[in-house]
Design a protein around this motif. Sequence first.
Motif, PDB file in Angstrom:
ATOM      1  N   TYR A   1       0.831  -1.205   0.000  1.00  0.00           N
ATOM      2  CA  TYR A   1       0.000   0.000   0.000  1.00  0.00           C
ATOM      3  C   TYR A   1       0.867   1.256   0.000  1.00  0.00           C
ATOM      4  O   TYR A   1       0.626   2.194  -0.763  1.00  0.00           O
ATOM      5  N   PHE A   2       1.892   1.275   0.844  1.00  0.00           N
ATOM      6  CA  PHE A   2       2.745   2.458   0.908  1.00  0.00           C
ATOM      7  C   PHE A   2       3.575   2.627  -0.360  1.00  0.00           C
ATOM      8  O   PHE A   2       3.812   3.752  -0.795  1.00  0.00           O
ATOM      9  N   LEU A   3       4.002   1.538  -0.978  1.00  0.00           N
ATOM     10  CA  LEU A   3       4.729   1.644  -2.246  1.00  0.00           C
ATOM     11  C   LEU A   3       3.845   2.205  -3.348  1.00  0.00           C
ATOM     12  O   LEU A   3       4.252   3.088  -4.110  1.00  0.00           O
ATOM     13  N   ILE A   4       2.620   1.711  -3.440  1.00  0.00           N
ATOM     14  CA  ILE A   4       1.703   2.171  -4.485  1.00  0.00           C
ATOM     15  C   ILE A   4       1.273   3.600  -4.240  1.00  0.00           C
ATOM     16  O   ILE A   4       1.204   4.405  -5.167  1.00  0.00           O
ATOM     17  N   SER A   5       0.981   3.948  -2.989  1.00  0.00           N
ATOM     18  CA  SER A   5       0.535   5.315  -2.713  1.00  0.00           C
ATOM     19  C   SER A   5       1.665   6.317  -2.942  1.00  0.00           C
ATOM     20  O   SER A   5       1.422   7.439  -3.361  1.00  0.00           O
ATOM     21  N   ARG A   6       2.900   5.904  -2.721  1.00  0.00           N
ATOM     22  CA  ARG A   6       4.033   6.798  -2.958  1.00  0.00           C
ATOM     23  C   ARG A   6       4.267   6.983  -4.465  1.00  0.00           C
ATOM     24  O   ARG A   6       4.614   8.066  -4.911  1.00  0.00           O
ATOM     25  N   THR A   7       4.066   5.938  -5.272  1.00  0.00           N
ATOM     26  CA  THR A   7       4.298   6.061  -6.707  1.00  0.00           C
ATOM     27  C   THR A   7       3.154   6.776  -7.432  1.00  0.00           C
ATOM     28  O   THR A   7       3.355   7.300  -8.510  1.00  0.00           O
ATOM     29  N   ASN A   8       1.958   6.800  -6.839  1.00  0.00           N
ATOM     30  CA  ASN A   8       0.812   7.474  -7.474  1.00  0.00           C
ATOM     31  C   ASN A   8       0.799   8.964  -7.236  1.00  0.00           C
ATOM     32  O   ASN A   8      -0.042   9.662  -7.782  1.00  0.00           O
ATOM     33  N   LYS A   9       1.671   9.481  -6.402  1.00  0.00           N
ATOM     34  CA  LYS A   9       1.679  10.920  -6.121  1.00  0.00           C
ATOM     35  C   LYS A   9       2.333  11.704  -7.219  1.00  0.00           C
ATOM     36  O   LYS A   9       3.038  11.357  -8.023  1.00  0.00           O
TER      37      LYS A   9
END
Length: 115
Positions: free
Chosen positions: A107-115
């Motif tokens: 979740y944290f990897l995906i949320s960081r890359t979607n920013k």
Amino acid sequence: MFNIIETLGSFIMIISVFAITASLIVSFLNYRLRRRMLDAGPIDDNALKLLPTIPKTSSDMLKWGIILFFAGLGLIVLEFIPFNVESSPLPYGVETVFIATGFLVYYFLISRTNK
């Protein structure tokens, strides 16, 4: 004697083989669908709306890779923790915590890359 680690390990291996096989089949079929849509000729508005709805499996592969990595790590940690095999819920708790950690890392990897 009932060995919970071997049983849990076998179960996770069966699930992981099934998940890998299913994801490969879905990836291949999505690729064929996209290729056929592009080879069919000019793309109209309806086809353009359909293309984003076809899931991209790169993030799905990452998700399952991270989750299975943490599940395996949990099984490795269980080898070094002493517990009573017949009555202890400790293996289930440890494995659940590691799998949940895998979901959080994803979740944290995906949320960081979607920013």
